[in-house]
Design a protein around this motif. Structure first.
Motif, PDB file in Angstrom:
ATOM      1  N   LYS A  49      31.809  15.741  -5.304  1.00  0.00           N
ATOM      2  CA  LYS A  49      32.934  16.503  -4.776  1.00  0.00           C
ATOM      3  C   LYS A  49      32.525  17.261  -3.504  1.00  0.00           C
ATOM      4  CE  LYS A  49      35.232  17.123  -9.227  1.00  0.00           C
ATOM      5  NZ  LYS A  49      35.679  18.106 -10.228  1.00  0.00           N
ATOM      6  N   TYR A  50      31.301  17.794  -3.562  1.00  0.00           N
ATOM      7  CA  TYR A  50      30.811  18.531  -2.395  1.00  0.00           C
ATOM      8  C   TYR A  50      30.669  17.607  -1.181  1.00  0.00           C
ATOM      9  CZ  TYR A  50      27.316  20.639   0.688  1.00  0.00           C
ATOM     10  OH  TYR A  50      26.647  21.101   1.771  1.00  0.00           O
ATOM     11  N   GLN A  51      30.098  16.415  -1.423  1.00  0.00           N
ATOM     12  CA  GLN A  51      29.922  15.467  -0.328  1.00  0.00           C
ATOM     13  C   GLN A  51      31.270  15.021   0.231  1.00  0.00           C
ATOM     14  OE1 GLN A  51      27.174  14.768   1.164  1.00  0.00           O
ATOM     15  NE2 GLN A  51      25.811  15.840  -0.274  1.00  0.00           N
ATOM     16  N   THR A  52      32.235  14.812  -0.693  1.00  0.00           N
ATOM     17  CA  THR A  52      33.568  14.418  -0.244  1.00  0.00           C
ATOM     18  C   THR A  52      34.180  15.493   0.647  1.00  0.00           C
ATOM     19  OG1 THR A  52      33.891  13.155  -2.274  1.00  0.00           O
ATOM     20  CG2 THR A  52      35.863  13.726  -1.027  1.00  0.00           C
ATOM     21  N   GLN A  53      34.039  16.734   0.180  1.00  0.00           N
ATOM     22  CA  GLN A  53      34.559  17.845   0.978  1.00  0.00           C
ATOM     23  C   GLN A  53      33.840  17.937   2.328  1.00  0.00           C
ATOM     24  OE1 GLN A  53      33.807  21.834  -0.490  1.00  0.00           O
ATOM     25  NE2 GLN A  53      35.918  22.428  -0.054  1.00  0.00           N
ATOM     26  N   LYS A  54      32.531  17.701   2.301  1.00  0.00           N
ATOM     27  CA  LYS A  54      31.751  17.773   3.544  1.00  0.00           C
ATOM     28  C   LYS A  54      32.199  16.689   4.525  1.00  0.00           C
ATOM     29  CE  LYS A  54      26.984  17.966   5.196  1.00  0.00           C
ATOM     30  NZ  LYS A  54      25.555  17.848   4.818  1.00  0.00           N
ATOM     31  N   LEU A  56      32.462  26.174   4.078  1.00  0.00           N
ATOM     32  CA  LEU A  56      31.244  25.445   3.747  1.00  0.00           C
ATOM     33  C   LEU A  56      30.230  26.349   3.061  1.00  0.00           C
ATOM     34  CD1 LEU A  56      29.697  22.784   3.912  1.00  0.00           C
ATOM     35  CD2 LEU A  56      28.873  23.481   6.165  1.00  0.00           C
ATOM     36  N   LEU A  57      30.075  27.575   3.595  1.00  0.00           N
ATOM     37  CA  LEU A  57      29.125  28.509   2.990  1.00  0.00           C
ATOM     38  C   LEU A  57      29.569  28.900   1.579  1.00  0.00           C
ATOM     39  CD1 LEU A  57      28.356  30.834   6.038  1.00  0.00           C
ATOM     40  CD2 LEU A  57      26.830  29.144   4.990  1.00  0.00           C
ATOM     41  N   ILE A  58      30.873  29.108   1.415  1.00  0.00           N
ATOM     42  CA  ILE A  58      31.385  29.453   0.076  1.00  0.00           C
ATOM     43  C   ILE A  58      31.138  28.311  -0.895  1.00  0.00           C
ATOM     44  CG2 ILE A  58      33.479  29.892  -1.264  1.00  0.00           C
ATOM     45  CD1 ILE A  58      34.542  31.459   1.152  1.00  0.00           C
ATOM     46  N   SER A  59      31.357  27.068  -0.435  1.00  0.00           N
ATOM     47  CA  SER A  59      31.143  25.908  -1.298  1.00  0.00           C
ATOM     48  C   SER A  59      29.679  25.799  -1.719  1.00  0.00           C
ATOM     49  CB  SER A  59      31.576  24.626  -0.573  1.00  0.00           C
ATOM     50  OG  SER A  59      32.928  24.676  -0.233  1.00  0.00           O
ATOM     51  N   VAL A  60      28.780  25.998  -0.750  1.00  0.00           N
ATOM     52  CA  VAL A  60      27.352  25.930  -1.074  1.00  0.00           C
ATOM     53  C   VAL A  60      26.979  27.034  -2.046  1.00  0.00           C
ATOM     54  CG1 VAL A  60      25.034  26.130  -0.114  1.00  0.00           C
ATOM     55  CG2 VAL A  60      26.771  24.795   1.095  1.00  0.00           C
ATOM     56  N   PHE A  61      27.503  28.242  -1.778  1.00  0.00           N
ATOM     57  CA  PHE A  61      27.195  29.375  -2.659  1.00  0.00           C
ATOM     58  C   PHE A  61      27.686  29.116  -4.076  1.00  0.00           C
ATOM     59  CE2 PHE A  61      28.853  33.273  -4.603  1.00  0.00           C
ATOM     60  CZ  PHE A  61      27.658  33.955  -4.799  1.00  0.00           C
ATOM     61  N   LEU A  62      28.926  28.615  -4.194  1.00  0.00           N
ATOM     62  CA  LEU A  62      29.485  28.332  -5.519  1.00  0.00           C
ATOM     63  C   LEU A  62      28.696  27.241  -6.229  1.00  0.00           C
ATOM     64  CD1 LEU A  62      33.320  28.454  -4.762  1.00  0.00           C
ATOM     65  CD2 LEU A  62      31.941  30.168  -5.959  1.00  0.00           C
ATOM     66  N   PHE A  63      28.289  26.238  -5.458  1.00  0.00           N
ATOM     67  CA  PHE A  63      27.513  25.160  -6.056  1.00  0.00           C
ATOM     68  C   PHE A  63      26.174  25.672  -6.602  1.00  0.00           C
ATOM     69  CE2 PHE A  63      24.113  22.014  -5.350  1.00  0.00           C
ATOM     70  CZ  PHE A  63      24.483  21.077  -6.292  1.00  0.00           C
ATOM     71  N   LEU A  64      25.488  26.487  -5.774  1.00  0.00           N
ATOM     72  CA  LEU A  64      24.189  27.025  -6.217  1.00  0.00           C
ATOM     73  C   LEU A  64      24.349  27.954  -7.415  1.00  0.00           C
ATOM     74  CD1 LEU A  64      22.566  27.754  -2.742  1.00  0.00           C
ATOM     75  CD2 LEU A  64      22.033  25.872  -4.305  1.00  0.00           C
ATOM     76  N   ARG A  65      25.406  28.761  -7.405  1.00  0.00           N
ATOM     77  CA  ARG A  65      25.620  29.663  -8.546  1.00  0.00           C
ATOM     78  C   ARG A  65      25.950  28.879  -9.815  1.00  0.00           C
ATOM     79  NH1 ARG A  65      30.337  34.179  -8.636  1.00  0.00           N
ATOM     80  NH2 ARG A  65      31.576  32.305  -8.979  1.00  0.00           N
ATOM     81  N   TYR A  66      26.746  27.839  -9.653  1.00  0.00           N
ATOM     82  CA  TYR A  66      27.092  27.017 -10.815  1.00  0.00           C
ATOM     83  C   TYR A  66      25.849  26.339 -11.402  1.00  0.00           C
ATOM     84  CZ  TYR A  66      29.239  23.291 -13.567  1.00  0.00           C
ATOM     85  OH  TYR A  66      29.585  22.443 -14.581  1.00  0.00           O
ATOM     86  N   ARG A  67      24.989  25.828 -10.517  1.00  0.00           N
ATOM     87  CA  ARG A  67      23.769  25.192 -10.995  1.00  0.00           C
ATOM     88  C   ARG A  67      22.865  26.199 -11.701  1.00  0.00           C
ATOM     89  NH1 ARG A  67      20.179  21.823  -6.798  1.00  0.00           N
ATOM     90  NH2 ARG A  67      19.815  23.914  -5.971  1.00  0.00           N
ATOM     91  N   LEU A  68      22.785  27.430 -11.181  1.00  0.00           N
ATOM     92  CA  LEU A  68      21.993  28.474 -11.827  1.00  0.00           C
ATOM     93  C   LEU A  68      22.554  28.815 -13.203  1.00  0.00           C
ATOM     94  CD1 LEU A  68      19.669  30.503 -11.550  1.00  0.00           C
ATOM     95  CD2 LEU A  68      21.286  32.105 -10.492  1.00  0.00           C
ATOM     96  N   GLN A  69      23.891  28.867 -13.302  1.00  0.00           N
ATOM     97  CA  GLN A  69      24.519  29.154 -14.602  1.00  0.00           C
ATOM     98  C   GLN A  69      24.230  28.044 -15.597  1.00  0.00           C
ATOM     99  OE1 GLN A  69      28.645  29.687 -13.611  1.00  0.00           O
ATOM    100  NE2 GLN A  69      28.408  31.874 -13.138  1.00  0.00           N
ATOM    101  N   LEU A  70      24.251  26.801 -15.121  1.00  0.00           N
ATOM    102  CA  LEU A  70      23.939  25.686 -16.014  1.00  0.00           C
ATOM    103  C   LEU A  70      22.520  25.812 -16.576  1.00  0.00           C
ATOM    104  CD1 LEU A  70      25.457  22.511 -14.289  1.00  0.00           C
ATOM    105  CD2 LEU A  70      26.187  23.590 -16.397  1.00  0.00           C
ATOM    106  N   ARG A  71      21.577  26.154 -15.691  1.00  0.00           N
ATOM    107  CA  ARG A  71      20.191  26.305 -16.151  1.00  0.00           C
ATOM    108  C   ARG A  71      20.065  27.446 -17.154  1.00  0.00           C
ATOM    109  NH1 ARG A  71      16.899  25.685 -10.374  1.00  0.00           N
ATOM    110  NH2 ARG A  71      17.225  23.412 -10.132  1.00  0.00           N
ATOM    111  N   ARG A  72      20.760  28.554 -16.867  1.00  0.00           N
ATOM    112  CA  ARG A  72      20.681  29.685 -17.791  1.00  0.00           C
ATOM    113  C   ARG A  72      21.295  29.330 -19.149  1.00  0.00           C
ATOM    114  NH1 ARG A  72      23.479  33.025 -15.031  1.00  0.00           N
ATOM    115  NH2 ARG A  72      21.742  33.835 -13.802  1.00  0.00           N
ATOM    116  N   GLN A  73      22.442  28.660 -19.112  1.00  0.00           N
ATOM    117  CA  GLN A  73      23.081  28.260 -20.374  1.00  0.00           C
ATOM    118  C   GLN A  73      22.208  27.290 -21.160  1.00  0.00           C
ATOM    119  OE1 GLN A  73      26.873  26.678 -19.232  1.00  0.00           O
ATOM    120  NE2 GLN A  73      27.731  28.683 -18.689  1.00  0.00           N
ATOM    121  N   GLN A  74      21.543  26.382 -20.435  1.00  0.00           N
ATOM    122  CA  GLN A  74      20.663  25.437 -21.114  1.00  0.00           C
ATOM    123  C   GLN A  74      19.498  26.155 -21.773  1.00  0.00           C
ATOM    124  OE1 GLN A  74      21.214  22.217 -21.527  1.00  0.00           O
ATOM    125  NE2 GLN A  74      19.395  22.093 -22.798  1.00  0.00           N
ATOM    126  N   ALA A  75      18.936  27.138 -21.068  1.00  0.00           N
ATOM    127  CA  ALA A  75      17.819  27.905 -21.645  1.00  0.00           C
ATOM    128  C   ALA A  75      18.267  28.675 -22.883  1.00  0.00           C
ATOM    129  CB  ALA A  75      17.254  28.862 -20.591  1.00  0.00           C
TER     130      ALA A  75
END
Length: 957
Positions: A368-373, A405-424
């Motif tokens: 989705k990010y690449q499509t938006q980019k 673009l910056l908001i999208s990158v920020f949201l993507f990085l935050r989402y990935r961090l949340q996934l890692r935290r939830q997995q832990a």
């Protein structure tokens, strides 16, 4: 494992590349030879379609060529062809969002061509895409839009198809009754307008939804119809799917032999097929049913057959299921090391699956990010080309793009961090749960070995002590006497081991009845007269009150003998010299069905008796009463075994006792072969005698109900032990008193036992009396119970607060015991008058009864639930209890307390009243009306109607 997984495996199998190559070459030759543009595009479509399954990217490439060629000549149908290829290819790649977009474009093109019926089919395909993607609401919107189009054109085959699709979505959401309605609509339309080969899917859908609803007879009926259609049209894959479905249903019913036979039928059809994952699933199911039925070596054999396929598959979930099944089997074989190793292996695979799911989510987000980019880059290029004409907007638009673009990158990085935290966090929870499970297993094993070792110590002491003395030469006693003692204690140990083994068999469902027809009176006499010599030695009077008649019955002689010997042995053990042990027998009609009698056996003694507070626990394993000497103490499993054996006969065993006066054990056994055989299949469960009409046990008070002499049950909630003792002593003899030491325990016991009245202190730990009163009065299960509040607070405000919360009476400390007794009697008498009033008004006018708002709401819910299901012959007390959110016993006690009628009586009376109304209106003959109000037997309906109204239904009108 869900049954539809098997269907998906068959649908998603790729075509063999070698089989496609000649087809592709042939299509390429034809395509290259075309000169006409439209005809060339049509052949290009056929050529591109061959790539969809194995080479979806190539198919998309050719579809884009078709779009460009079609637009040049204005050929809309060619664009429609291309969007169909793109949607199917994107689906096979798992790119559901892009597949939905292609379906929408295809739909728009069909509407532009005014081909509305085809547009409806595309909408249906888009709905299927949404359903598989996990958006059921959007799927339903498309389905109903397509349905309107089909109905406009009277396209019956498509209407039948979309009804099945709607039913499938409802079934996935757990809305089984609604799904059943749509499946039936689809079936009736197809039955009327379609050919027989299309009946298979309707039969299969009906079978699946009846299985989900727990109506297995209907499920098997439609599954067999589907099998017949599949066999007729030589569709062996579909035949195998139905066998697997029926095997899964039998497995849920614990019919492991039947489940295994159906799995083997499916395996026989597909054993030489290339569907490795499907074969793995079959072997897992075969191993599981063998494991559940105790055939552990056979289970290992089946799983071993799957290993060559497991090594080849990339399906991690199947590998995990195989490892978990191995772990279960080795656990049952007591090979805990292998069980742990396989469990650990399954856990590692589960972690891999979680990682894979997370990676897929990240990949999807990245797409989705690449499509938006890409879209952003295209926008930038357009802005660059138009720079001169739009110079004043360049800075503004560029800034917006950068911010997005910056908001999208920020949201993507935050989402990935949340996934890692939830997995832990999930991994930590899994580790804690595993550790807690192991601790529970250790605690259970420790308690078991502690109890059983305690029972072994006394007889072992009496055996090993004399033997050691004999070996050392220091023995001075009477050798013959001590030999008898050692033999007796050895037999005691053997009996204990046998009882443990019997309990283990019963718990594992491996013990069944071995029914024989015989003289029950003669058998009982033989058992009791075997104790005559023991009675003479202990100077105990043995009385036998059994009729001198031959009573032929069906029973398991061995198991009945174990029960009787256990009860008679206990009676002689706890009865003193010159006491009395009595065995009584009578045959009683159960009052429901002719020819099904109940044998009532009573074993009485005049021994020390059992304290009232210990009676509810007397049948629990390892429980021993506290008022016996060490020599009289038993193993604590004899009565537990007796109860299990009686329930295996679909009977009941009760106990009545009074300290220093004696004990009576009462056994009630059905002696009809049909009832016993149906009961032996699932020990301890109720057996349906007349569908929707009567369950054995409905008319008896359940656990926690009234006991000896039908005394009312009073729950006393008080944290002060001395006060509890005082109040209990004042009430004993008139009431059965149950105690709770704090408010939380009081609420639990009130919900569990449904007492006739509650006495509660106000000031208590954990939960005070005010909170207890509020909680119980707001609960449907306990709202009808009168509550007396005891308190040391004398302020008027406190009393008003308690009464506002629903307390029925208020008593200040210190109080007069006589006053307490009078208030209890008044409240119970008020409840009985209300019960009597309600018993005559309930069926159709609950609003006319003066009850609290909570009770009125509950009764209206009971009434409406019964009325909604009057025409359903399968509607039972279990269905009613589930609808109102209570257990069967809780519903029985509440309705008994409020109406003096059992749930079964209320259902039957409401059906009879509705039948009377229909008969008076001449809505049909007696047979038709009987089925309209839920009776599936005209003879039984006529009997019930005549018993209730005094005239047969044939004379009404």
């Amino acid at each position: 494992m869900k049954k539809h997984v098997l269907c998906l495996i068959l649908i998603l199998v790729n075509l063999e590349i070698s089989a496609q190559t000649p087809l592709i070459d042939s299509l390429r030759t034809i395509y290259q030879q075309q000169s006409d543009s439209e005809q060339s595009i049509r052949h290009h479509f056929t050529f591109a379609k061959a790539f969809i399954r194995s080479y979806p990217d190539s198919a998309i490439y050719h579809a884009e060529l078709i779009i460009r060629a079609s637009r040049k000549i204005g050929f809309l149908k060619g664009e429609a062809f291309a969007q169909e290829i793109i949607s199917q290819s994107k689906h096979n790649k798992g790119e559901y969002e892009l597949a939905v977009e292609a379906h929408q474009m295809h739909y728009d093109i069909q509407m532009r061509m005014k081909d509305t019926l085809t547009a409806g089919m595309v909408l249906q395909q888009k709905g299927q895409e949404y359903s598989e993607w996990g958006y059921p609401d959007k799927a339903m919107e498309d389905y109903f839009s397509a349905l309107k189009i089909y109905e406009r054109y009277d396209s019956h085959d498509n209407i039948g198809s979309i009804y099945n699709d709607i039913g499938a979505v409802l079934r996935e959401q757990g809305r089984f009754k609604e799904a059943l309605d749509y499946f039936k609509k689809g079936f009736y339309i197809r039955k009327k307008y379609s050919t027989e080969d299309k009946f298979y899917y309707s039969y299969s859908n009906l079978s699946n939804v009846f299985d989900d609803m727990g109506k297995y007879d209907s499920s098997f009926y439609y599954a067999n119809l589907a099998v017949q259609v599949a066999i007729k049209y030589e569709d062996h894959i579909s035949e195998a799917i139905q066998y697997v479905n029926m095997g899964y249903s039998h497995r849920k019913l614990e019919h492991y032999y039947q489940a295994e036979s159906y799995y083997l039928k499916a395996l026989d059809i597909l054993k030489d097929s290339p569907y490795n994952d499907y074969l793995i699933t079959l072997y897992i199911n075969l191993g599981t049913v063998a494991d559940f039925s105790g055939q552990y070596q056979k289970a290992l054999f089946y799983l071993d057959q799957s290993r060559p396929f497991v090594e080849k598959t990339s399906a991690l979930d199947l590998k995990k299921d195989v490892a978990e099944t191995y772990s279960s089997i080795y656990k049952n074989l007591n090979d805990y090391k292998k069980a742990f190793d396989f469990l650990n292996q399954a856990r590692v695979i589960a972690d891999s699956i979680n990682d894979q799911v997370n990676n897929e989510k990240v990949a999807e987000l990245n797409i989705k990010y690449q499509t938006q980019k890409k879209e952003t880059d295209l926008a930038r290029n357009r802005f660059e080309l138009e720079r001169q004409s739009r110079q004043k907007y360049r800075i503004l638009l560029g800034g917006i793009i950068v911010v997005l673009l910056l908001i999208s990158v920020f949201l993507f990085l935050r989402y990935r961090l949340q996934l890692r935290r939830q997995q832990a966090e999930l991994n930590l929870q899994l580790e804690k749960a595993q550790a807690e499970k192991l601790r529970d297993m250790d605690r259970i094993k420790s308690n078991f070995f502690t109890n059983i070792s305690h029972e072994f110590r006394t007889p072992l002491t009496l055996i090993l002590g004399p033997l050691r003395q004999m070996r050392e030469g220091s023995f001075k006693g009477n050798t013959t006497k001590y030999m008898d003692i050692m033999i007796r204690n050895g037999e005691r140990l053997m009996n204990l081991v046998n009882q443990l083994l019997d309990l283990s068999k019963l718990e594992g469902g491996k013990m069944s009845l071995n029914l024989e027809q015989g003289d029950l009176v003669k058998t009982l006499k033989a058992m009791v007269y075997a104790f005559e010599s023991l009675a003479e030695r202990q100077e105990i009077n043995l009385e036998v009150n059994i009729p001198d008649a031959r009573i032929t019955a069906w029973f398991d002689k061995d198991k009945l003998e174990k029960v009787m010997i256990n009860l008679l042995s206990n009676a002689f053990k706890y009865t003193p010299e010159r006491g009395t042990v009595c065995l009584e027998f009578e045959l009683r009609d159960n009052g429901q069905k002719e020819g099904e009698n109940i044998a009532v056996i009573r074993v009485k003694d005049t021994g020390m008796g059992i304290p009232q507070d210990q009676l509810p626990m007397i049948f629990e394993r390892f429980f021993q009463t506290t008022n016996v000497s060490e020599m009289q103490a038993g193993s604590g499993i004899g009565l537990a075994l007796s109860k299990e054996l009686v329930e295996l006969h679909n009977g009941t065993i009760l106990v009545e006792s009074e300290v220093d006066k004696g004990t009576v054990f009462i056994i009630e056994l059905p002696v009809g072969k049909a009832v016993l055989e149906s009961g032996s299949a699932q020990p301890g469960k109720n057996i349906l005698v007349q569908t929707g009409e009567y369950h054995p046990g409905d008319e008896t008070v359940e656990t926690g109900g009234k006991t000896r002499k039908d005394q009312p049950m009073v729950l006393l909630v008080e944290d002060n032990a001395d006060v509890r003792t005082y109040v209990k002593e004042q009430l004993e003899g008139q009431y059965n008193v149950v105690e709770a030491k704090d408010g939380e325990a009081g609420v639990e016991k009130a919900i569990q036992l449904i007492p006739d009245l509650i006495i509660s202190d106000v000031m208590m730990p954990k939960m005070n009396g005010m909170e207890l009163c509020k909680t119980l009065k707001a609960n449907d299960k306990t709202s009808h119970i009168p509550i007396i509040m005891l308190t040391a607070k004398a302020e008027q405000e406190d009393k008003i607060e308690g009464l506002q919360l629903g307390a029925d009476d208020y008593l200040m400390k210190p109080f007069d015991a006589r006053e307490l007794n009078v208030r209890i009697q008044n409240l119970i008498e008020q409840r009985r008058r209300l019960q009597k009033s309600f018993g005559t008004e309930f069926t159709f006018h609950p609003e006319s009864v003066e009850v609290s708002s909570v009770d009125e709401t509950f009764l209206l819910k009971v009434k409406s639930t019964i009325e909604e299901n009057l025409d359903d012959e399968t509607f039972s007390v279990e269905d009613l209890s589930q609808s109102v959110g209570m257990s069967r016993s809780q519903l029985h006690r509440k309705l008994k307390a409020m109406t003096n009628q059992s749930p079964n009586e209320i259902i039957r009376v409401m059906r009879l009243l509705r039948a009377k109304e229909l008969l008076e209106k001449k809505a049909g003959n007696a047979s038709e009306i009987a089925f309209m109000v839920g009776f599936n037997s005209l003879a039984y309906f006529s009997k019930c109607y005549r018993d209730h109204f005094g005239v047969p239904p044939s004379e009404v009108g």
